[in-house]
Design a protein around this motif. Structure first.
Motif, PDB file in Angstrom:
ATOM      1  N   TYR A  14      40.964  35.027  73.485  1.00 12.60           N
ATOM      2  CA  TYR A  14      40.692  35.143  72.050  1.00 12.60           C
ATOM      3  C   TYR A  14      41.932  34.894  71.198  1.00 12.60           C
ATOM      4  CZ  TYR A  14      36.505  37.168  74.021  1.00 12.60           C
ATOM      5  OH  TYR A  14      35.362  37.353  74.753  1.00 12.60           O
ATOM      6  N   HIS A  15      41.689  34.224  70.063  1.00  6.74           N
ATOM      7  CA  HIS A  15      42.777  33.980  69.106  1.00  6.74           C
ATOM      8  C   HIS A  15      43.079  35.225  68.279  1.00  6.74           C
ATOM      9  CE1 HIS A  15      40.782  29.991  69.706  1.00  6.74           C
ATOM     10  NE2 HIS A  15      42.027  29.562  69.741  1.00  6.74           N
ATOM     11  N   ILE A  16      42.025  35.994  67.968  1.00  7.30           N
ATOM     12  CA  ILE A  16      42.152  37.163  67.092  1.00  7.30           C
ATOM     13  C   ILE A  16      41.381  38.328  67.716  1.00  7.30           C
ATOM     14  CG2 ILE A  16      41.576  38.166  64.835  1.00  7.30           C
ATOM     15  CD1 ILE A  16      43.720  36.102  64.503  1.00  7.30           C
ATOM     16  N   ILE A  17      41.994  39.508  67.710  1.00  9.80           N
ATOM     17  CA  ILE A  17      41.270  40.722  68.083  1.00  9.80           C
ATOM     18  C   ILE A  17      41.470  41.748  66.973  1.00  9.80           C
ATOM     19  CG2 ILE A  17      41.123  42.673  69.680  1.00  9.80           C
ATOM     20  CD1 ILE A  17      41.747  40.804  71.954  1.00  9.80           C
ATOM     21  N   MET A  18      40.368  42.286  66.489  1.00 11.04           N
ATOM     22  CA  MET A  18      40.388  43.362  65.503  1.00 11.04           C
ATOM     23  C   MET A  18      39.604  44.516  66.102  1.00 11.04           C
ATOM     24  SD  MET A  18      39.519  40.950  62.201  1.00 11.04           S
ATOM     25  CE  MET A  18      39.158  42.313  61.107  1.00 11.04           C
ATOM     26  N   ALA A  19      40.207  45.698  66.167  1.00 12.56           N
ATOM     27  CA  ALA A  19      39.537  46.773  66.894  1.00 12.56           C
ATOM     28  C   ALA A  19      40.003  48.149  66.459  1.00 12.56           C
ATOM     29  CB  ALA A  19      39.769  46.606  68.402  1.00 12.56           C
ATOM     30  N   ASN A  20      39.109  49.100  66.650  1.00 13.55           N
ATOM     31  CA  ASN A  20      39.415  50.522  66.509  1.00 13.55           C
ATOM     32  C   ASN A  20      38.847  51.202  67.754  1.00 13.55           C
ATOM     33  OD1 ASN A  20      39.877  53.159  65.726  1.00 13.55           O
ATOM     34  ND2 ASN A  20      38.216  53.207  64.232  1.00 13.55           N
ATOM     35  N   PRO A  21      39.538  51.048  68.897  1.00 14.71           N
ATOM     36  CA  PRO A  21      38.986  51.551  70.163  1.00 14.71           C
ATOM     37  C   PRO A  21      38.916  53.076  70.189  1.00 14.71           C
ATOM     38  CG  PRO A  21      41.233  50.752  70.473  1.00 14.71           C
ATOM     39  CD  PRO A  21      40.841  50.379  69.082  1.00 14.71           C
ATOM     40  N   PRO A  22      38.092  53.642  71.082  1.00 14.51           N
ATOM     41  CA  PRO A  22      37.913  55.097  71.127  1.00 14.51           C
ATOM     42  C   PRO A  22      39.218  55.840  71.393  1.00 14.51           C
ATOM     43  CG  PRO A  22      36.273  53.974  72.477  1.00 14.51           C
ATOM     44  CD  PRO A  22      37.254  52.932  72.062  1.00 14.51           C
ATOM     45  N   PHE A  23      39.379  56.963  70.696  1.00 12.17           N
ATOM     46  CA  PHE A  23      40.544  57.835  70.898  1.00 12.17           C
ATOM     47  C   PHE A  23      40.155  58.979  71.835  1.00 12.17           C
ATOM     48  CE2 PHE A  23      41.866  55.274  67.709  1.00 12.17           C
ATOM     49  CZ  PHE A  23      41.881  55.723  66.400  1.00 12.17           C
ATOM     50  N   THR A  24      41.149  59.620  72.359  1.00 11.84           N
ATOM     51  CA  THR A  24      41.038  60.899  73.087  1.00 11.84           C
ATOM     52  C   THR A  24      40.013  60.869  74.216  1.00 11.84           C
ATOM     53  OG1 THR A  24      39.357  61.867  71.605  1.00 11.84           O
ATOM     54  CG2 THR A  24      41.687  62.185  71.027  1.00 11.84           C
ATOM     55  N   GLY A  25      39.733  59.698  74.720  1.00 14.34           N
ATOM     56  CA  GLY A  25      38.825  59.617  75.858  1.00 14.34           C
ATOM     57  C   GLY A  25      39.593  59.338  77.131  1.00 14.34           C
ATOM     58  N   SER A  26      38.895  59.329  78.251  1.00 12.67           N
ATOM     59  CA  SER A  26      39.514  58.978  79.517  1.00 12.67           C
ATOM     60  C   SER A  26      38.479  58.280  80.379  1.00 12.67           C
ATOM     61  CB  SER A  26      40.058  60.205  80.236  1.00 12.67           C
ATOM     62  OG  SER A  26      39.012  61.116  80.513  1.00 12.67           O
ATOM     63  N   ILE A  27      38.940  57.575  81.388  1.00 15.53           N
ATOM     64  CA  ILE A  27      38.065  56.794  82.258  1.00 15.53           C
ATOM     65  C   ILE A  27      38.353  57.178  83.697  1.00 15.53           C
ATOM     66  CG2 ILE A  27      39.727  54.879  82.308  1.00 15.53           C
ATOM     67  CD1 ILE A  27      37.388  52.940  82.502  1.00 15.53           C
ATOM     68  N   ASP A  28      37.354  57.060  84.533  1.00 17.33           N
ATOM     69  CA  ASP A  28      37.528  57.336  85.958  1.00 17.33           C
ATOM     70  C   ASP A  28      38.590  56.392  86.519  1.00 17.33           C
ATOM     71  OD1 ASP A  28      37.333  57.883  88.623  1.00 17.33           O
ATOM     72  OD2 ASP A  28      35.293  57.128  88.874  1.00 17.33           O
ATOM     73  N   LYS A  29      39.611  56.965  87.141  1.00 12.70           N
ATOM     74  CA  LYS A  29      40.740  56.182  87.636  1.00 12.70           C
ATOM     75  C   LYS A  29      40.298  55.093  88.604  1.00 12.70           C
ATOM     76  CE  LYS A  29      45.537  56.873  88.984  1.00 12.70           C
ATOM     77  NZ  LYS A  29      46.574  57.867  89.324  1.00 12.70           N
ATOM     78  N   GLY A  30      39.280  55.393  89.417  1.00 15.34           N
ATOM     79  CA  GLY A  30      38.827  54.424  90.405  1.00 15.34           C
ATOM     80  C   GLY A  30      38.101  53.239  89.819  1.00 15.34           C
ATOM     81  N   ASP A  31      37.719  53.323  88.553  1.00 12.37           N
ATOM     82  CA  ASP A  31      36.957  52.231  87.922  1.00 12.37           C
ATOM     83  C   ASP A  31      37.789  51.406  86.955  1.00 12.37           C
ATOM     84  OD1 ASP A  31      34.511  50.822  87.636  1.00 12.37           O
ATOM     85  OD2 ASP A  31      34.155  51.810  85.724  1.00 12.37           O
ATOM     86  N   ILE A  32      39.086  51.709  86.842  1.00 11.50           N
ATOM     87  CA  ILE A  32      39.934  50.980  85.894  1.00 11.50           C
ATOM     88  C   ILE A  32      40.193  49.566  86.402  1.00 11.50           C
ATOM     89  CG2 ILE A  32      42.216  50.895  84.812  1.00 11.50           C
ATOM     90  CD1 ILE A  32      42.257  53.940  84.871  1.00 11.50           C
TER      91      ILE A  32
END
Length: 524
Positions: free
Chosen positions: A310-328
């Motif tokens: 992508y040439h441009i990314i505009m985002a407000n990704p989720p805060f204060t969350g976490s993801i399963d380490k095995g799925d990263i």
């Protein structure tokens, strides 16, 4: 911002209460059903407008409601074909209540689900969608209220000089504010004026591929679309500044078919909530983007394989969350499960070389002392041109959240020499839960002006609202990007009266109070 329109807010409240009393008590279910009705109404309005524009310009336009439609799975016989003209809002609203509900459930909604063909993302994600408004009376009342809402939105847009509005998004935001205030759901949208600010700073151009890896209802994608359309039409049509001081417009009759096709292929969004994906798809389609590229994906997981796209990314990704380490995703190397850091690295990976991102992050990302925080900031400074860090006050996301945030602007593969900092004090709205519009634009237009004319070769006064910091200084501070680390605080000397003078004034006040009390006792 439409939420400051009290008439409109009253109608939204009325619609919400009708669904609640009509038996749909789950907040997101109610929002989804309301959105389907908004989509039906907007789709019909847009079709009428496009047809009129085509007649004016002489171009060919085939209405979505012309011809006949054969529902999927039905035998190909003449009696099974349905006239598309009976599936538009204009026709539906005149059908008697009992027949109307059945007509929508059995004919209109199946038609809408297949609107873009069986291979489109819209059809794929609408496959399991269900129209579950239970009572004819609720449907009639809801459609009537939605027509009143659209009338009020048009009136608001004309008075505010806005020719483009995220209609579904704004109504959705009002519905979400009701949920948030009741503590029922944590979903919230990025304020429209902050999206417009980021679009001005990153400047997407026609032909750019623009993405949001956590797109929600598609607000950033619409913001990019709105910005690009404005650049294309501003020399052909006089546009007014909107209530936040931005020049914005959407006049489809001024765009050629070729330009429309390029714009249609420019916007890409992903979300892990299928309801958000549906809302985002419908939102973009309601604004003339016929076949949006929004898909169901966890962009942090191993199943997502895109990079350098992508040439441009505009985002407000989720805060204060976490993801399963095995799925990263294996392409993410930061040693953390914090989503705000992983999204930042992911956005870097998704950018093409020379691509630019405008990302909202919690201010903790700017100064966190953990290794993953430092490594994330190091990527921005060492592997990108980190152009700007704009800190925002904590009330920007109220009433949903009070967290302090910042906007990061960076270009992948550039060289950081000096980073421009700006300390936003006001976004043009009160910083309490009501978010009332203030007079003027706050710091929004000053940020755009100062960013575009910034000159790192000129002296930088760290006592000012905006200034430059050298890369060397940032590296020396372990890549700390908090503005307080570098801003010089100016202390003003305050001269107080002598204690004896203050005491004398207090005694005089006490004598006056005693006298008033005696006078009151006399009256009793």
């Amino acid at each position: 911002m439409l939420q400051n329109n009290q008439v409109l807010k009253g109608k939204i409240d009325l619609l919400w209460n009708k669904f609640w009393s009509g038996g749909i008590s789950n907040p997101l279910t109610a929002i989804e059903q309301i959105t389907y009705l908004l989509f039906m109404k907007r789709l019909d309005d847009l079709d009428v407008k496009r047809k009129a524009n085509a007649e004016f310009t002489g171009e060919q336009y085939i209405s979505k409601f012309e011809g006949k439609w054969l529902p999927t799975g039905m035998p190909d016989t003449e009696e099974n074909y349905i006239e598309k003209s009976t599936l538009c809002w204009r026709y539906i609203r005149h059908i008697p209540p009992e027949e109307r509900l059945q007509h929508i459930q059995l004919k209109v909604f199946p038609f809408l689900k297949e609107l873009n063909g069986e291979d489109s993302p819209f059809t794929h994600h609408m496959k399991n969608a269900v129209f579950i408004i239970p009572k004819p009376a609720l449907l009639v009342e809801a459609m009537s209220t939605i027509e009143e809402i659209f009338d009020e939105i048009e009136k608001d847009a004309n008075q505010g000089g806005q020719t483009f509005q995220d209609i579904q998004g704004d109504v959705y935001e009002m519905l979400l504010s009701e949920i948030a205030s009741a503590g029922k759901n944590g979903q919230f949208r990025t304020p429209r004026h902050i999206i417009k600010l980021i679009a001005e700073l990153v400047g997407p151009q026609l032909g750019n591929h623009v993405a949001d890896p956590a797109c929600g209802t598609g607000g950033f994608l619409l913001g990019a679309y709105q910005y690009m359309v404005t650049q294309l039409v501003k020399d052909q049509k006089e546009l007014k500044l909107d209530e936040d001081g931005f020049l914005r417009g959407s006049v489809s009759s001024y765009l050629t078919e070729e330009v429309n096709q390029i714009l249609n292929d420019s916007l890409y969004g992903y979300d892990i909530d299928v309801t958000m994906v549906r809302l985002g798809l419908m939102n973009l389609m309601m604004h003339g983007i016929d076949n949006p590229h929004i898909d169901y994906h966890d962009t942090l997981s191993k199943g997502f394989t895109e990079s350098s796209s992508y040439h441009i990314i505009m985002a407000n990704p989720p805060f204060t969350g976490s993801i399963d380490k095995g799925d990263i995703n294996e392409s993410l190397h930061l040693s953390t499960t914090k989503t705000e850091l992983l999204f930042l690295e992911n956005i870097y990976n998704l950018l093409r070389m020379g691509g630019t991102a405008g990302v909202i992050v919690p201010q903790g990302v700017l100064f966190g002392s953990g290794k993953a925080f430092i490594d994330a900031r190091k990527v921005l400074v060492e592997d990108c041109e980190l152009k700007a860090v704009i800190t925002m006050p904590s009330g920007v996301f109220k009433p949903y959240a009070g967290v302090s945030t910042a906007i990061l602007i960076f270009t992948k593969g550039g060289v950081t020499d000096k980073v421009w900092f700006y300390d936003m004090q006001s976004d043009g709205y009160s910083l309490d839960d009501k978010r009332t519009k203030l007079e003027g634009y706050g710091d929004l237009q000053d940020i755009v002006k100062q960013y575009k004319k910034r000159d790192p070769n000129k002296g930088s006064d760290r006592k000012a609202k905006h200034f430059f910091v050298t890369k060397e200084d940032i590296v020396a501070e372990k890549y700390d990007l908090s503005i307080s680390r570098y801003k010089e605080i100016v202390f003003q000397e305050v001269v107080y009266e002598k204690p004896s003078v203050i005491l004398a004034k207090l005694k005089e006040l006490e004598r006056e109070i005693s006298k008033e009390i005696i006078d009151l006792e006399g009256l009793l």
